[in-house]
Design a protein around this motif. Structure first.
Motif, short mmCIF file in Angstrom:
data_model
loop_
_atom_site.label_atom_id
_atom_site.label_comp_id
_atom_site.label_asym_id
_atom_site.label_seq_id
_atom_site.Cartn_x
_atom_site.Cartn_y
_atom_site.Cartn_z
N ASP A 1 0.83 -1.21 0.00
CA ASP A 1 0.00 0.00 0.00
C ASP A 1 0.86 1.26 0.00
N ILE A 2 1.95 1.22 0.76
CA ILE A 2 2.83 2.41 0.84
C ILE A 2 3.38 2.72 -0.56
N PHE A 3 3.86 1.68 -1.26
CA PHE A 3 4.47 1.93 -2.57
C PHE A 3 3.42 2.18 -3.66
N LEU A 4 2.27 1.51 -3.54
CA LEU A 4 1.19 1.78 -4.51
C LEU A 4 0.79 3.25 -4.42
N SER A 5 0.76 3.78 -3.20
CA SER A 5 0.34 5.18 -3.04
C SER A 5 1.37 6.14 -3.64
N MET A 6 2.61 5.63 -3.85
CA MET A 6 3.62 6.49 -4.47
C MET A 6 3.71 6.25 -5.98
N GLY A 7 2.78 5.48 -6.52
CA GLY A 7 2.74 5.30 -7.97
C GLY A 7 3.50 4.07 -8.48
N PHE A 8 3.93 3.19 -7.57
CA PHE A 8 4.57 1.95 -8.02
C PHE A 8 3.50 0.95 -8.42
N GLU A 9 3.87 0.02 -9.32
CA GLU A 9 2.94 -1.04 -9.70
C GLU A 9 3.50 -2.37 -9.24
N ILE A 10 2.62 -3.37 -9.15
CA ILE A 10 3.08 -4.68 -8.66
C ILE A 10 3.49 -5.56 -9.84
N ALA A 11 4.69 -6.16 -9.74
CA ALA A 11 5.16 -7.09 -10.78
C ALA A 11 5.42 -8.43 -10.10
N ARG A 12 5.33 -9.50 -10.88
CA ARG A 12 5.59 -10.82 -10.32
C ARG A 12 6.48 -11.65 -11.23
N GLY A 13 7.12 -12.64 -10.65
CA GLY A 13 7.94 -13.55 -11.45
C GLY A 13 7.83 -14.95 -10.87
N PRO A 14 8.39 -15.95 -11.58
CA PRO A 14 8.27 -17.34 -11.13
C PRO A 14 9.16 -17.65 -9.92
N GLN A 15 8.71 -18.63 -9.13
CA GLN A 15 9.53 -19.03 -7.98
C GLN A 15 10.62 -20.01 -8.38
N SER A 16 10.34 -20.85 -9.41
CA SER A 16 11.44 -21.66 -9.94
C SER A 16 12.01 -20.83 -11.09
#
Ligand code: PHE
Length: 345
Positions: free
Chosen positions: A124-139
């Protein structure tokens, strides 16, 4: 039939019907009676045949009377139906020996896991600063976990991370930093992302778990420098640990950042008087960060002459342990409700 007789017969029919319905013993009997009296070929309808025997003034009277009788009978059906249903319910309850005077049982209320909660708060802190969420694989492939992040083959830094290898030649990612490279390859700068996720290392003691969680931050823009990183991390620390929280940056080393820093917060437990949590030194390490190494930008097809970036990686367990004063990381993974229920709000 003379009209007087029709009236009195109709009333007689009504009274019979009402008492027959009231004394119906069950819902089946009721259905039979319904057909007998109110069906299309039922006894009430049959009275309409007498229409033709009546005078023009008397006909509407018969219609009204038939309707009234039908309404009364219908109402009686509804009452009786409800009475029978109630009686059936009571009989059922008696059969089950239920004691309706017992107090109710309060069901257990679930709650967000403390790690989930901490992750959401950081997001929430970073979303409020305009960051977006990215994801990648665990393997992950060695390339993204190490090579593209400027770990040369056989570099001792690979040992720093106690990697768990998989049989197909891939590995369990040791940090969320591979998402940096994957993001750079997929998107044009400027880039502003955070990447939360599970990571794995061959490590197991009261402050290290082989499975744990990190949030990576990556910002690529023209003209970024270490003061931008410091400013954002200061804001993060204050939002997370309180508005008076001080941070400090110490020189460190990561292959993928140059310069690299370790970030400490002023001890939130003793306010720098010195305690067990800060091992007497007044500062607690919370994350690693630095300016993205030009080699990493190049691997991500981003020109380091034009763009610069900073990155950080923070352990979610570490933040949650500090926030709640937890000293054993294993408590997060044991699903012991005596521990977890303390976080219910
Ligand atoms: N990936 C590093 C670790 O897991 C943390 C880090 C991320 C450091 C980004 C610098 C920049 O230890």
């Amino acid at each position: 039939m003379p009209s007087d007789l029709v009236w009195s017969k109709l009333q007689e029919l009504r009274d019979n019907a009402l008492s027959a319905i009231a004394s119906a013993s069950d819902e089946n009997a009721l259905t039979t009676l319904q057909k007998k009296y109110l069906g299309k070929k039922g006894e009430v309808q049959a009275y309409m045949q007498h229409m033709k025997e009546l005078s023009a003034e008397e006909r509407p009277k018969l219609g009204a009377l038939v309707n009234e009788v039908r309404d009364r009978i219908e109402a009686r059906f509804a009452e009786t139906e409800k009475k029978l249903a109630d009686a059936r319910l009571m009989a059922d309850l008696k059969l089950r020996h239920e004691d309706l005077s017992l107090p109710g049982r309060i069901p257990n209320r679930g709650a967000e896991h403390p790690l989930q909660e901490t992750q959401r708060e950081i997001e929430d802190i970073f979303l409020s600063m305009g960051f977006e969420i990215a994801r990648g694989p665990q393997s992950e492939w060695d390339y993204f976990n190490f090579e593209a992040l400027n770990f040369p083959a056989d570099h001792p830094a690979r040992d720093m991370q106690d990697t768990l290898m998989l049989e197909n030649g891939s590995l369990l990612r040791t940090h969320t930093s591979p998402v940096q490279v994957r993001t750079m390859l997929c998107y044009e700068p400027p880039i502003r992302i955070i990447a939360p996720g599970t990571v794995y290392r061959r490590d197991d003691d009261v402050t290290h778990s082989p499975v744990f969680h990190q949030i990576e931050g990556l910002h690529i823009e023209k003209g970024l420098n270490l003061t931008h990183l410091r400013g954002i991390l200061q804001l993060f620390a204050q939002s997370m640990f309180g508005k008076d929280t001080k941070i400090r940056l110490r020189p460190s080393f990561f292959p993928f950042t140059e310069p690299s820093v370790e970030v400490d917060i002023a001890c939130i437990f003793c306010h720098q008087k010195g305690c067990r949590m800060c091992k007497g030194c007044g500062w607690i390490e919370i994350l690693g960060a630095g300016m993205v190494d030009p080699n990493v930008l190049r691997e991500g097809h981003i020109d380091p002459e034009v763009w610069s970036g900073w990155a950080f990686g923070v352990g979610i367990e570490r933040v949650a342990m500090l926030l709640h004063g937890i000293t054993d990381i294993r408590l997060f993974f044991e699903s012991d409700l005596r521990f977890l229920s303390q976080f219910r709000v």
